[in-house]
Write an enzyme that holds these catalytic residues in place. Structure first.
Site, short mmCIF file in Angstrom:
data_model
loop_
_atom_site.label_atom_id
_atom_site.label_comp_id
_atom_site.label_asym_id
_atom_site.label_seq_id
_atom_site.Cartn_x
_atom_site.Cartn_y
_atom_site.Cartn_z
N ASP A 97 0.86 -1.17 0.00
CA ASP A 97 0.00 0.00 0.00
C ASP A 97 0.91 1.23 0.00
O ASP A 97 1.77 1.37 0.86
CB ASP A 97 -0.84 0.00 1.28
CG ASP A 97 -2.30 0.27 1.01
OD1 ASP A 97 -2.59 1.33 0.44
OD2 ASP A 97 -3.12 -0.58 1.38
N ASP A 202 -3.04 4.23 -2.32
CA ASP A 202 -4.08 4.67 -1.41
C ASP A 202 -4.63 6.05 -1.80
O ASP A 202 -3.86 6.96 -2.11
CB ASP A 202 -3.47 4.74 0.00
CG ASP A 202 -4.51 5.06 1.05
OD1 ASP A 202 -5.42 4.25 1.24
OD2 ASP A 202 -4.40 6.14 1.68
N GLU A 256 -6.66 3.38 -5.74
CA GLU A 256 -7.96 3.39 -5.09
C GLU A 256 -8.65 4.68 -5.49
O GLU A 256 -8.23 5.76 -5.08
CB GLU A 256 -7.79 3.34 -3.57
CG GLU A 256 -9.14 3.35 -2.87
CD GLU A 256 -9.10 3.90 -1.46
OE1 GLU A 256 -10.00 3.59 -0.67
OE2 GLU A 256 -8.17 4.67 -1.13
N HIS A 331 -10.97 -3.93 3.32
CA HIS A 331 -10.84 -3.67 4.76
C HIS A 331 -11.62 -2.45 5.24
O HIS A 331 -11.60 -2.14 6.42
CB HIS A 331 -9.35 -3.50 5.10
CG HIS A 331 -8.78 -2.27 4.42
ND1 HIS A 331 -8.59 -2.20 3.06
CD2 HIS A 331 -8.37 -1.08 4.91
CE1 HIS A 331 -8.12 -1.02 2.74
NE2 HIS A 331 -7.97 -0.31 3.85
N ASP A 332 -12.23 -1.71 4.33
CA ASP A 332 -13.01 -0.52 4.71
C ASP A 332 -14.50 -0.81 4.66
O ASP A 332 -15.31 0.12 4.80
CB ASP A 332 -12.73 0.64 3.73
CG ASP A 332 -11.29 1.10 3.79
OD1 ASP A 332 -10.69 1.02 4.88
OD2 ASP A 332 -10.77 1.53 2.75
C1 GLC Z 1 -8.05 4.44 2.01
C2 GLC Z 1 -7.85 3.21 2.85
C3 GLC Z 1 -8.43 3.44 4.21
C4 GLC Z 1 -7.73 4.63 4.84
C5 GLC Z 1 -7.77 5.85 3.92
C6 GLC Z 1 -6.81 6.88 4.38
O1 GLC Z 1 -9.39 4.70 1.79
O2 GLC Z 1 -8.39 2.08 2.21
O3 GLC Z 1 -8.34 2.31 5.03
O4 GLC Z 1 -8.34 4.93 6.05
O5 GLC Z 1 -7.43 5.54 2.60
O6 GLC Z 1 -5.49 6.50 4.18
#
Ligand code: GLC
Ligand code: CA
Length: 558
Positions: A97, A202, A256, A331-332
């Site tokens: 990540d 990310d 993402e 994971h979110d």
């Molecule tokens: C992304 C991650 C999440 C995190 C956010 C801030 O959305 O998947 O888990 O809290 O970024 O880094």
């Protein structure tokens, strides 16, 4: 265009809750190394590992304090080198990540940046003066953060606000600053030189921000993500990263793209001819149910038509133009079985969901625990929440609500469901650790665990393994990985059916999203049954009788 990641089978690991190797109650890097054989056995040959960098863990590691070191609770850099070494011997690629949008407020850059307006690193972050409204100092704009409250935080050292679209402890980096971009290129280079194969990037869609003008969506603080999502300069930055970093290593990069990225913008990020990212994780298929409108989970209903539409739109738009990751949730988000599965037809629906998704065109990314059908956690008290966004959410709720009501609201969307410890076996602490884990353990581990799944040939786990094998099978790889995708019966609210086709093969993937029985007439001559989720299939005169959540994969004559 063909790339090494297209034929791989991916898996996402959230290290904290994967496996605890040293019995301190927290999953760690050695825990991953110890489970590599397990993953290989399942058919995985590509892993995305969520952040394990040095961090104060405000957001479980997405708040990075030092990009070049490992958080003590996860182990050491040597542990990671060991992991890489073992992964190489098993031919498992590893991507990390890459957190580009922000750092921890304890990162040395931020400590310097906040110290004075003349500091060299002041411009590494985004600083603005507040506004005086009725003699009260207010944030520069009314923009809200993803984690509740304002997207700005006041800092008394210089009497200014810094931008932070996530938590207060995660100040946003200023990507307009060339030095910031160079620093981040160095970070990426350092890990690629160490031997990683690429990155999940990310929060990548947020690197460019609109001019600092109030959102007109509301007079109050409001989460208007258009103010910091998918804006033009993101692409300039990504092209630079691609040219100076990713392309030099043939690295896999998956961005993402939150902020409701459209298909058009998904293509901008990742079309083959854009030279930005290899693929993007979008979220359109994550909310195809009525979760936001219900108070009780028993009323949850999947909107199959909208799910089908989303799949169809993304799959067809990317044909010839780009590549997609195939993932249900992460994971979110909630657990797949609690979101789209039917607990009354547990195995059938779990297997059907896997078949429906992972035989489309793209690279699978299974979220840890999905392969055994792990479910949401049953929260009974506030102190069980660990996720910063859940905690902020709780505190932002109306004070007059009852404790029970607050718990229900936060639990509904909490990210902690997906972060419970992996249920390895039916023994104390689910075999996640030998001591009381510091992550939650779902009490259903006696019924849902890896060991029992492996020893039962008819388990969900074995079904996942069969799907992953099919994608690797020399006879079917061409059609299942690269073949054309075509959805049939677009308007049917219960059946999700699609074809995959290559020069010499045609595959029909039939999935029922219903607990009722349906018939479907196959219009081709059936050649082979490649996969099923019942022991047999009921077919007569080419009419298949589909039982609850039945799914069948057929090879047919072209
Ligand atoms: C992304 C991650 C999440 C995190 C956010 C801030 O959305 O998947 O888990 O809290 O970024 O880094
Ligand atoms: Ca540990």
């Amino acid at each position: 265009m063909r790339k090494w990641w297209m034929t791989r089978n991916g898996y996402q690991i959230y290290p904290r809750s994967f496996f605890d190797s040293n019995n301190d109650g927290i999953g760690d890097i050695k825990g991953i190394t110890l489970k590599l054989d397990y993953l290989k056995e399942l058919g995985i040959d590509l892993i995305w590992i969520c952040p394990f960098y040095d961090s104060p863990m405000d957001d479980n590691g997405y708040d990075v304090r030092n990009f070049f070191d490992v958080a003590k609770e996860f182990g050491t850099l040597d542990d990671f080198k060991e992991l890489l070494k073992k992964a190489k011997t098993l031919d498992i690629k590893i991507i990390l990540d890459f957190v580009l949008n922000h750092t921890s407020d304890e990162h040395p850059w931020f400590i310097e940046s906040r110290s004075s307006i003349n500091n060299d690193k002041r411009d590494y972050y985004i600083w603005e003066e507040g506004k005086l409204v009725n003699d009260k100092l207010m944030p520069p704009t009314n923009w809200g953060s993803f984690f509740s409250g304002s997207a700005w935080n006041y800092d008394q050292q210089t009497n200014m606000f810094y931008m932070k679209i996530f938590s207060n402890k995660m100040p946003d980096l200023n990507w307009k600053n060339k030095e910031v971009r160079n620093e981040m290129i160095n970070v990426g280079k350092w890990w690629l030189d160490l031997g990683v194969d690429g990155f999940r990037i990310d929060a990548v869609s947020h690197l460019d921000r609109a001019p600092f003008i109030d959102s007109t969506k509301s007079n109050e603080i409001v989460l208007d993500w258009n103010k910091f999502s998918n804006l033009p300069k993101v692409h300039t930055y990504l092209k630079e990263l691609n040219e100076k970093l990713f392309s030099k290593y043939d690295a896999l990069t998956i961005g993402e793209v939150g902020g409701a990225a459209s298909i058009k913008s998904g293509l901008k990020y990742s079309a083959f001819d854009r030279f930005e990212l290899s693929m993007v994780f979008n979220f359109d298929h994550n909310w195809c149910n009525n979760l936001n409108d219900i108070t009780d989970y028993k009323d949850l209903k999947t909107d199959v038509l909208s799910l089908k539409r989303v799949f169809n739109n993304w799959q067809t738009a990317f044909t010839d133009k780009g590549w997609l990751p195939l993932n249900w949730l992460n994971h979110d988000q909630p657990r797949l079985m609690s979101h789209y599965g039917d607990l009354a037809f547990f195995k059938e629906s779990a297997k059907m969901l896997a078949t429906a998704l992972y035989l489309m065109r793209g690279t699978p990314f299974i979220y840890q625990g999905e392969e055994i059908g792990m479910t949401n956690y049953h929260f009974t008290k506030f102190s069980e929440f660990n996720d910063v966004s859940s905690i902020n959410h709780y505190h932002s709720l109306d004070k007059d609500l009852s404790e029970k009501e607050k718990l229900r609201i936060v639990a509904k969307s909490s990210r902690d469901h997906a972060r419970t410890g992996i249920q390895w076996e039916n023994s104390e602490f689910a075999g996640f650790s030998k001591v009381k884990p510091k992550v939650l353990i779902n009490s259903n581990y006696k019924d849902i665990n890896v060991l029992d799944n492996i020893s039962d040939e008819s388990s969900i786990w074995h079904h996942y393994k069969k799907i992953l094998e099919l994608r690797k099978n020399s006879e079917y790889q061409e059609v299942l990985v690269f073949g054309k995708y075509k959805q049939l019966k677009l308007k049917d609210p219960n059946l999700y059916i699609y074809e995959r086709e290559s020069n010499d093969k045609k595959i029909l993937v039939i999935n029922s999203f219903s607990k009722d029985v349906y018939e479907y007439k196959v219009t081709y001559k059936v050649k082979n049954i490649l996969l099923k989720n019942y022991e047999d299939i009921l077919i007569k005169n080419n009419i298949i009788k589909l039982r609850p959540y039945e799914s069948v994969v057929l090879e047919v004559f072209k």
